[in-house]
Structures are given as C-alpha cells and as structure tokens.
Design an enzyme around this catalytic site. Sequence first.
Site, PDB file in Angstrom:
ATOM      1  N   SER A  13       0.853  -1.194   0.000  1.00 62.46           N
ATOM      2  CA  SER A  13       0.000   0.000   0.000  1.00 62.46           C
ATOM      3  C   SER A  13       0.892   1.249   0.000  1.00 62.46           C
ATOM      4  CB  SER A  13      -0.925  -0.017   1.203  1.00 62.46           C
ATOM      5  OG  SER A  13      -0.163  -0.067   2.380  1.00 62.46           O
ATOM      6  N   THR A 187      11.103  -7.623 -10.953  1.00 63.06           N
ATOM      7  CA  THR A 187       9.749  -7.489 -11.514  1.00 63.06           C
ATOM      8  C   THR A 187       8.791  -8.547 -10.956  1.00 63.06           C
ATOM      9  OG1 THR A 187      10.225  -8.957 -13.371  1.00 63.06           O
ATOM     10  CG2 THR A 187      10.684  -6.621 -13.700  1.00 63.06           C
ATOM     11  N   LYS A 188       9.327  -9.500 -10.216  1.00 65.53           N
ATOM     12  CA  LYS A 188       8.483 -10.619  -9.753  1.00 65.53           C
ATOM     13  C   LYS A 188       7.269 -10.174  -8.930  1.00 65.53           C
ATOM     14  CE  LYS A 188       9.592 -14.731 -10.178  1.00 65.53           C
ATOM     15  NZ  LYS A 188       9.539 -15.364 -11.510  1.00 65.53           N
ATOM     16  N   CYS A 380     -10.603  26.464  13.600  1.00 69.41           N
ATOM     17  CA  CYS A 380     -11.679  25.716  14.249  1.00 69.41           C
ATOM     18  C   CYS A 380     -11.419  25.576  15.750  1.00 69.41           C
ATOM     19  CB  CYS A 380     -11.873  24.381  13.545  1.00 69.41           C
ATOM     20  SG  CYS A 380     -13.535  23.746  13.774  1.00 69.41           S
ATOM     21  N   ARG A 468     -18.871  20.801  15.985  1.00 70.68           N
ATOM     22  CA  ARG A 468     -20.142  20.632  16.673  1.00 70.68           C
ATOM     23  C   ARG A 468     -20.429  21.839  17.576  1.00 70.68           C
ATOM     24  NH1 ARG A 468     -18.778  15.725  18.061  1.00 70.68           N
ATOM     25  NH2 ARG A 468     -19.792  14.701  16.322  1.00 70.68           N
ATOM     26  N   HIS A 513     -12.504  25.531   8.039  1.00 69.40           N
ATOM     27  CA  HIS A 513     -11.217  24.933   7.655  1.00 69.40           C
ATOM     28  C   HIS A 513     -10.792  25.441   6.275  1.00 69.40           C
ATOM     29  CE1 HIS A 513     -10.879  21.918  10.868  1.00 69.40           C
ATOM     30  NE2 HIS A 513     -12.195  21.981  10.876  1.00 69.40           N
ATOM     31  N   GLU A 515      -8.048  25.301   4.927  1.00 70.98           N
ATOM     32  CA  GLU A 515      -7.039  24.432   4.280  1.00 70.98           C
ATOM     33  C   GLU A 515      -7.641  23.536   3.205  1.00 70.98           C
ATOM     34  OE1 GLU A 515      -8.076  24.214   7.416  1.00 70.98           O
ATOM     35  OE2 GLU A 515      -7.991  22.188   8.243  1.00 70.98           O
TER      36      GLU A 515
END
Length: 538
Positions: A13, A187-188, A380, A468, A513, A515
């Site tokens: 990953s 490459t395996k 925030c 909230r 926010h 950003e």
Amino acid sequence: MARYIFVTGGVVSSLGKGLSSASLAYLLKSQGYKVRLRKMDPYLNVDPGTMSPFQHGEVFVTDDGAETDLDLGHYERFTNISSKQSDNITTGRIYSDVIKKERKGGYLGKTVQVIPHITNRIKEFIKKDITNEDFVICEIGGTVGDIESLPFVEAIRQFSNEHGKSKTLFIHLTFVPFLKSSDEIKTKPTQHSVKELRSIGIQPDIIICRSQQSIPLDQRKKISLFCNVPIDNVIETVDVRTIYEAPISFFNQKLDKQVLKFFKLKPKKRPNLNPWKKITKIVLNTKKSVNIAIIGKYVNLKDAYKSLDEALVHGGIANNVKVNLVRIESDNLKNNEIKTKLKNASGLLIPGGFGKRGTEGKISAIRFARENKIPFLGICFGMQMAIVEFARNKLKIKKAGSTELDRKCYPVIGLINEWDKDGKIIKGTDKDLGGTMRLGLYEAKLRNNSAINRIYKSSSIKERHRHRYEVNNKLKNQFENKGLIFSGMSPDNKLPEIIELQNHPWFIGVQFHPEFKSRPLAPHPLFSSFIKASKNHK
Ligand code: GLN
C-alpha cells in the site's frame, strides 16, 4: 456515456494511487476533457468521519459536507474540481444501504448476497450522479488480494463486462523494488500482483510501476511479457522530488497519451504544465525559510493534518519562501516549555481538534503569541481555544471554557442550545457522534475594513466547516470592547465565524477549515497572508 478508468494497487500500500489518479485527472482535464474522481474504500466504517487521524490520517470535508478519505484532498488540489458526497463510498456504506433495503423488504424475499446485491450497489455508486463527464477515474483503496477489496474488484469486472472494453480501462499500480545486494530491479512482485488480479478476472490495460530508479527496457519488456500488457503501457513512475512534479513526470512517461490512445481519442488542446514547472522550481530552489509552529494532538502522524500542511506550503509558494513545519505535540506540553519551544517560530498555528487532552498547553501558547505579537492562526478548535484564552485572561472570566471539554465551565464555547436560550435551537444533543456536526460549505459575512476583509478582498465568503460547538455570541460586545473583534459572522448574525485581534500584527481565528480549499496553483489567501506576516516577523 462517460469512460471509466479503474485504478487498483498491488504489492504494497501507500504507492501513491491517489496522486497518480489525481495527476492523470489533471492531464486529461488540461487537454479539454471533463473529469470526475471517485474513491472506493474497502473498510467497514460508514464514512471516515469517526476514524481517528492516528488510524487513517485526516478526514477531508467536501463542499456538500461529506466526511471523506484524504485522497479526495489530493484530487481537489491537483484538479481544482470540487468533490461531492457521491465521490466516496466505503464497504460500510454499501452494506448499510443493502441491509436497510433488506429490512424494508426491498429484495422481495430473495436471499441477499455479495453477488449480486453488494456488487450491484457498488456498480450503482460508480455511475451515480454522472452527467456529461468524459472520464470517471475510480480508485479502489487497499491492495489487490485483500479480503475487503474483493467485492469492489468483482464489481468493476462486471461493470467492464456490461459496458464494454471501449468504455472501461484498468490501471494497476505496482511496486518494482531495487535489491541492493544483487544490484537488480525486481519485476516478480509485479508479476504476482497482476496474476492475483487476473485470477479474479481483471486483465490490466496499463501498469504503472513505482520504483526508486528508472526501469531499464529489458525489465519493462519482462513486465510486458509476463503481465500481458503492451510495452508502451508499462509506465514507470520514479520517486519525484516534490509531489508537484508528479503531473510533469506522468506526462513525460506518456500516461495520458496511452489512456487517450486506448479510448481512441485525441487531445482537444495542448496540456499546460508550466504552472507545475513554476511551483516545482519555487519549492525546490527557494532558500529563504520561515518556521511555523503547529501545536496539535496528532502532529507526529504524517497524514493527520495533510490539507493543512499542504496549505502552508502553498502559502510559502505564494511568498517565495520555504515553510518549515515545526510540529509540537500538545500532550504534556508544560507552560514553562512554551517560550523555548516557540523561540524560533515566526508564526503559530493551532489546528482543528477534538477533546480535552493537550488543550491547556495550546491555550498557554496562544497567550504567548498574543502577548508577544507572534502571528497566530487558529483553525476551528484553534479559534475556540483563542476565545477561551482571551475570556480567561482579558475578560477575567476565570471559568471560561468549552462544554466539549468541561461540562461545568462557563460556556464561551458550547453547543448552540447551551447558550442560545431565546433563539432557535439549531442543534440538539451531542450523544450521537456520527453525522451531527456542522459540515460543509457555509457563508460568512465579513466586516468592512477588517483585516479579514482585506485578505479575502470580499465581503462574503463560503468555507467548509466540520465542528459541533460554536462561539457564544452573547459575549460579543465584551470581547470587542477589549479588542478581539468578531469580523466574520454567519448571515443571520448568530454564529461567529472569524475573530481577529486589533493592535496585533496578525492574529486571526476562523471557525472553518480554509485548508480544504487551498490549491498549489491557487494558494488560499488566508495562508498566503499568514505566511507573509510570519515572513515579516523574523
Ligand atoms: N471540537 C470542536 C468542535 O466540535 C472543533 C472541531 C474542529 O476543530 N474541527 O466544535
């Protein structure tokens, strides 16, 4: 019908599927095509909103208030196409929809199964809300071979079968390691990953090989042969020096060209890579730097404040200065450490946050920035803590606090119904933590001649929210009499959106926010201005 490009990942990953998808989207868009990006996440959470940043990095919020995977942030930053609620789906959401329908008898007594009911729901998602797009790029989270991603891979196989090869393209991103001991590129793992994909019915059309160094032709030929992909469709992506180089690198490797060729299309116009070249140069060559201290709970986790880190870099690009992020862990931050920790900081940023841990350190740091005239940006939770600090130390309300942290405090920050007794109650309870926040785009009216008005060059703005609790506006006059003005308010004048301190070089808090809306090719004015002030500070 739109053309669908499915992006899967193999071997390991974190290979940069999001960045690859976003770069491809930019290249297609800049050649005159309409593009949409989507992400399918295999985990069981209904959305990432309730996941800790420790686990999954930041939660990215869209204009329409969806709490989504941070890859959607990459998509937006690279393409400047606003994502929507319908662009992110998780296994949890799919199952919850299917089970809800089953409980209502929607399957007319049939046995409800992964195939076809779950896969059908996934296919509905893939096509939902698509109108005149030329391309829909769908990224599948996780790695091929994971149990969780199986239904998604099966669904895209069915999708391709139903809509035909001329409308669907499979891109597989793999890792091609370099073994130092034998001085070889291997490459395996790629061969195995493609074999895995083919065993579940998918033959990739393009393989993107992530590698630390350029892959020689022989190895590319090997991948082409074993994985059954034309050699021109074996695309390498060598580690870039900055992510802004990614679109340039994929263009040089002809990824977009091969995609268009696959669909038998031609560019409608020449892609423009100059803006990326320009900012890459700035990021790589700028010598002058400015230190921005960020005090937060998750600062040690790389992706926990992804959009924020990016937005600060964008602010640096706008000012031709390198931004050093000095991350300070808020847990256990002692009052007597603040002076030394902030010694070399040209600016202080307190980002969004939840919960009590580490708040007193943040409050003391804000006081230090206020009293020592260090540029301060509170986002925030950071703005809320600036209000608490000011109330305690300037308004002398010793018990001032936020009811999120202390039920018994004097609520300068609280749920609306805790202080808005006479007005309309907008929010009820904080018992159910999923989906009870003020989320997405809300308007704020900016006061004439305020700092914020000059920064935005506008009297009305729309920014994304995710919180909230709200600032108690009953105390507005008290704050303003002492120099902390509420320079941005919700259109009904009830909810403070922006605070700024007078007689301070740069001290601003925002309830939203910013950003999420900053782009490398269009830095957000608030971050540009904050970095400019910090640059002038030291
Ligand atoms: N915890 C605060 C709230 O819920 C702030 C949230 C945030 O910083 N995103 O209002």
